[in-house]
Design a protein around this motif. Sequence first.
Motif, PDB file in Angstrom:
ATOM      1  N   ALA A 150       0.344  -0.930   0.064  1.00 34.82           N
ATOM      2  CA  ALA A 150       0.165  -0.252   0.198  1.00 34.82           C
ATOM      3  C   ALA A 150       0.948   1.251   0.257  1.00 34.82           C
ATOM      4  O   ALA A 150       0.317   2.531  -0.028  1.00 34.82           O
ATOM      5  CB  ALA A 150      -1.323  -0.315   0.986  1.00 34.82           C
ATOM      6  N   ILE A 151       2.174   0.899   0.608  1.00 29.23           N
ATOM      7  CA  ILE A 151       2.994   2.556   0.470  1.00 29.23           C
ATOM      8  C   ILE A 151       3.578   1.999  -1.024  1.00 29.23           C
ATOM      9  O   ILE A 151       3.919   3.625  -1.062  1.00 29.23           O
ATOM     10  CB  ILE A 151       3.487   2.024   1.687  1.00 29.23           C
ATOM     11  CG1 ILE A 151       2.893   2.770   3.172  1.00 29.23           C
ATOM     12  CG2 ILE A 151       5.128   3.718   1.409  1.00 29.23           C
ATOM     13  CD1 ILE A 151       3.078   2.466   4.225  1.00 29.23           C
ATOM     14  N   SER A 152       4.322   1.475  -0.616  1.00 31.46           N
ATOM     15  CA  SER A 152       5.507   1.706  -2.022  1.00 31.46           C
ATOM     16  C   SER A 152       5.395   0.282  -3.216  1.00 31.46           C
ATOM     17  O   SER A 152       6.150   0.062  -4.157  1.00 31.46           O
ATOM     18  CB  SER A 152       6.714   1.557  -1.482  1.00 31.46           C
ATOM     19  OG  SER A 152       6.598  -0.108  -0.833  1.00 31.46           O
ATOM     20  N   GLY A 153       3.985  -0.313  -3.253  1.00 27.35           N
ATOM     21  CA  GLY A 153       3.988  -1.061  -4.236  1.00 27.35           C
ATOM     22  C   GLY A 153       2.821  -0.187  -5.440  1.00 27.35           C
ATOM     23  O   GLY A 153       3.150   1.247  -4.899  1.00 27.35           O
ATOM     24  N   ILE A 154       3.156  -0.955  -6.967  1.00 29.76           N
ATOM     25  CA  ILE A 154       1.916  -0.591  -7.701  1.00 29.76           C
ATOM     26  C   ILE A 154       0.536  -0.373  -7.585  1.00 29.76           C
ATOM     27  O   ILE A 154      -0.403   0.186  -8.731  1.00 29.76           O
ATOM     28  CB  ILE A 154       2.480  -0.272  -9.239  1.00 29.76           C
ATOM     29  CG1 ILE A 154       2.947  -2.318  -9.409  1.00 29.76           C
ATOM     30  CG2 ILE A 154       4.167  -0.762  -9.505  1.00 29.76           C
ATOM     31  CD1 ILE A 154       3.360  -2.885 -10.714  1.00 29.76           C
ATOM     32  N   ARG A 155       0.357  -1.333  -6.661  1.00 27.50           N
ATOM     33  CA  ARG A 155      -1.163  -1.427  -6.326  1.00 27.50           C
ATOM     34  C   ARG A 155      -2.220  -2.425  -7.614  1.00 27.50           C
ATOM     35  O   ARG A 155      -2.954  -2.417  -7.473  1.00 27.50           O
ATOM     36  CB  ARG A 155      -1.986  -0.387  -6.022  1.00 27.50           C
ATOM     37  CG  ARG A 155      -1.391   0.266  -4.124  1.00 27.50           C
ATOM     38  CD  ARG A 155      -1.227  -0.499  -3.200  1.00 27.50           C
ATOM     39  NE  ARG A 155      -1.986  -1.435  -3.397  1.00 27.50           N
ATOM     40  CZ  ARG A 155      -2.931  -1.517  -2.063  1.00 27.50           C
ATOM     41  NH1 ARG A 155      -3.304   0.260  -1.430  1.00 27.50           N
ATOM     42  NH2 ARG A 155      -3.928  -2.603  -1.895  1.00 27.50           N
ATOM     43  N   ALA A 156      -1.049  -3.056  -8.278  1.00 31.48           N
ATOM     44  CA  ALA A 156      -1.704  -4.538  -9.361  1.00 31.48           C
ATOM     45  C   ALA A 156      -2.679  -4.292  -8.870  1.00 31.48           C
ATOM     46  O   ALA A 156      -4.097  -5.096  -9.976  1.00 31.48           O
ATOM     47  CB  ALA A 156      -0.473  -5.170  -9.564  1.00 31.48           C
ATOM     48  N   ASP A 157      -2.754  -5.146  -7.448  1.00 30.99           N
ATOM     49  CA  ASP A 157      -3.828  -6.313  -6.843  1.00 30.99           C
ATOM     50  C   ASP A 157      -5.232  -4.781  -7.520  1.00 30.99           C
ATOM     51  O   ASP A 157      -6.472  -5.942  -7.410  1.00 30.99           O
ATOM     52  CB  ASP A 157      -3.676  -6.245  -5.677  1.00 30.99           C
ATOM     53  CG  ASP A 157      -3.651  -4.879  -5.203  1.00 30.99           C
ATOM     54  OD1 ASP A 157      -2.635  -4.296  -5.156  1.00 30.99           O
ATOM     55  OD2 ASP A 157      -4.075  -5.231  -3.302  1.00 30.99           O
ATOM     56  N   GLN A 158      -5.139  -3.422  -7.369  1.00 28.51           N
ATOM     57  CA  GLN A 158      -6.322  -2.891  -7.349  1.00 28.51           C
ATOM     58  C   GLN A 158      -6.510  -2.975  -8.973  1.00 28.51           C
ATOM     59  O   GLN A 158      -7.544  -3.684  -9.338  1.00 28.51           O
ATOM     60  CB  GLN A 158      -6.488  -1.900  -6.956  1.00 28.51           C
ATOM     61  CG  GLN A 158      -5.988  -1.766  -5.461  1.00 28.51           C
ATOM     62  CD  GLN A 158      -6.402  -0.106  -4.718  1.00 28.51           C
ATOM     63  OE1 GLN A 158      -6.257   0.538  -6.010  1.00 28.51           O
ATOM     64  NE2 GLN A 158      -6.407  -0.321  -3.213  1.00 28.51           N
ATOM     65  N   ALA A 159      -5.675  -2.548  -9.005  1.00 25.34           N
ATOM     66  CA  ALA A 159      -6.038  -2.590 -11.066  1.00 25.34           C
ATOM     67  C   ALA A 159      -6.894  -3.949 -11.570  1.00 25.34           C
ATOM     68  O   ALA A 159      -7.102  -4.018 -12.581  1.00 25.34           O
ATOM     69  CB  ALA A 159      -4.062  -2.293 -11.789  1.00 25.34           C
ATOM     70  N   TRP A 160      -6.197  -5.216 -10.581  1.00 22.49           N
ATOM     71  CA  TRP A 160      -6.565  -6.620 -11.247  1.00 22.49           C
ATOM     72  C   TRP A 160      -8.074  -5.934 -10.723  1.00 22.49           C
ATOM     73  O   TRP A 160      -8.904  -7.123 -11.860  1.00 22.49           O
ATOM     74  CB  TRP A 160      -6.018  -7.339 -10.663  1.00 22.49           C
ATOM     75  CG  TRP A 160      -4.118  -7.437 -11.325  1.00 22.49           C
ATOM     76  CD1 TRP A 160      -3.666  -7.325 -12.723  1.00 22.49           C
ATOM     77  CD2 TRP A 160      -3.840  -8.430 -10.308  1.00 22.49           C
ATOM     78  NE1 TRP A 160      -2.711  -7.575 -12.776  1.00 22.49           N
ATOM     79  CE2 TRP A 160      -2.245  -8.025 -11.295  1.00 22.49           C
ATOM     80  CE3 TRP A 160      -3.232  -8.586  -9.455  1.00 22.49           C
ATOM     81  CZ2 TRP A 160      -1.411  -8.832 -10.817  1.00 22.49           C
ATOM     82  CZ3 TRP A 160      -2.543  -9.159  -8.083  1.00 22.49           C
ATOM     83  CH2 TRP A 160      -1.166  -9.007  -9.473  1.00 22.49           C
ATOM     84  N   GLY A 161      -8.979  -5.552 -10.598  1.00 23.11           N
ATOM     85  CA  GLY A 161     -10.586  -5.210 -10.268  1.00 23.11           C
ATOM     86  C   GLY A 161     -11.304  -5.209 -11.129  1.00 23.11           C
ATOM     87  O   GLY A 161     -12.515  -5.119 -11.559  1.00 23.11           O
ATOM     88  N   TYR A 162     -10.506  -4.856 -12.245  1.00 20.43           N
ATOM     89  CA  TYR A 162     -10.742  -3.207 -13.924  1.00 20.43           C
ATOM     90  C   TYR A 162      -9.916  -4.664 -15.175  1.00 20.43           C
ATOM     91  O   TYR A 162     -11.147  -4.736 -15.596  1.00 20.43           O
ATOM     92  CB  TYR A 162      -9.971  -2.456 -14.028  1.00 20.43           C
ATOM     93  CG  TYR A 162     -10.823  -1.264 -13.179  1.00 20.43           C
ATOM     94  CD1 TYR A 162     -12.212  -1.239 -13.146  1.00 20.43           C
ATOM     95  CD2 TYR A 162      -9.570  -0.867 -12.485  1.00 20.43           C
ATOM     96  CE1 TYR A 162     -12.196   0.156 -13.057  1.00 20.43           C
ATOM     97  CE2 TYR A 162     -10.798  -0.038 -10.796  1.00 20.43           C
ATOM     98  CZ  TYR A 162     -11.833   0.678 -11.683  1.00 20.43           C
ATOM     99  OH  TYR A 162     -12.895   1.860 -10.362  1.00 20.43           O
ATOM    100  N   THR A 163      -9.324  -4.487 -15.199  1.00 22.96           N
ATOM    101  CA  THR A 163      -8.531  -5.901 -16.314  1.00 22.96           C
ATOM    102  C   THR A 163      -7.110  -6.438 -15.953  1.00 22.96           C
ATOM    103  O   THR A 163      -6.585  -5.523 -14.832  1.00 22.96           O
ATOM    104  CB  THR A 163      -8.228  -5.012 -17.237  1.00 22.96           C
ATOM    105  OG1 THR A 163      -7.608  -5.260 -17.861  1.00 22.96           O
ATOM    106  CG2 THR A 163      -7.295  -3.980 -16.513  1.00 22.96           C
ATOM    107  N   THR A 164      -6.826  -7.615 -16.280  1.00 16.74           N
ATOM    108  CA  THR A 164      -5.358  -8.602 -15.483  1.00 16.74           C
ATOM    109  C   THR A 164      -4.947  -8.544 -17.275  1.00 16.74           C
ATOM    110  O   THR A 164      -4.194  -9.445 -17.148  1.00 16.74           O
ATOM    111  CB  THR A 164      -6.335  -9.666 -15.063  1.00 16.74           C
ATOM    112  OG1 THR A 164      -6.905 -10.608 -15.771  1.00 16.74           O
ATOM    113  CG2 THR A 164      -6.694  -9.821 -13.937  1.00 16.74           C
TER     114      THR A 164
END
Length: 295
Positions: A150-164
């Motif tokens: 949540a601090i230094s990541g790119i938050r891909a886990d949230q983007a995956w909610g839209y598309t993989t």
Amino acid sequence: MFYPLSVRVCTLALAVGAALGCQSAVADIPVKANSNAKSTALNALPDTDQLIIRFRDTASTTAVDNMLGRMRSEKHETFKYAKTTQQHSDVFRFGKRKGKAEWDTLSAWLKSQPEVEYVEPDYILTKMDVPVPVTPNDAYFSYQWPLFDAISGIRADQAWGYTTGTGSIVAVVDTGILPHAELWPNLLPGYDMISNSTTANDGDGRDADATDTGDYVLAGECGSTSNLNSSWHGTHVAGTIAAVGHNAEGIAGVAFDAKVMPVRALGKCGGYTSDLMLRSPTSPRLYFRYESNTS
């Protein structure tokens, strides 16, 4: 015989920032991971009351005025000029908002007019809701903190909610590729662009085999003062981008449902720019150069 082929290459930052794909922020609206229907996303766009029209440079003011008059009289549209964009397109505000189907009908009529180069609705864009994070079941995903921290990541886990990444193709211009279970399902046929057999380290020049045969060097080669092992860098990058997700093994790629096209450009001692690109005589854009035995 050489064929120009324009290849769009995504960087990891762009892939995540634009919902993990080589996509236009307007033309390809991010969709939920469980939907592959782009039309569904477009139909869900908010209605708008503005239309963008680009008139041809050859169209006279009189011809444009006459066409706009016919749009009022024949199509019964009520509108007024709003502004001109930096791209010299004109924006018109209509008396009411329309949905995509209505704009499609009017746009079809406008595109049939000789004065019009292109037309598109001036959609109203809003921020996307934050989706529920997606957590792949890959064995080593918990170690991939740069993807989800949540601090230094790119938050891909949230983007995956839209598309993989489904439907996207990423060209990896690097050292080539090695067989790997985490890549095979997402791997497309590639090409070896290296023309020098010594640099290619595979006994031949350009061919349709993008296999990475190693870029190791011995002391004294390529200016190196010591032996250097092969990097296998292309395989590493391909895995970072599109290693298969949700297969309960290995890692998950940033766009784990995208496809990778390996383009081998770097071999022993690196690679020459001239092997990769050809500048078109009529355009400043750069093109990948493919060689074929057919004419």
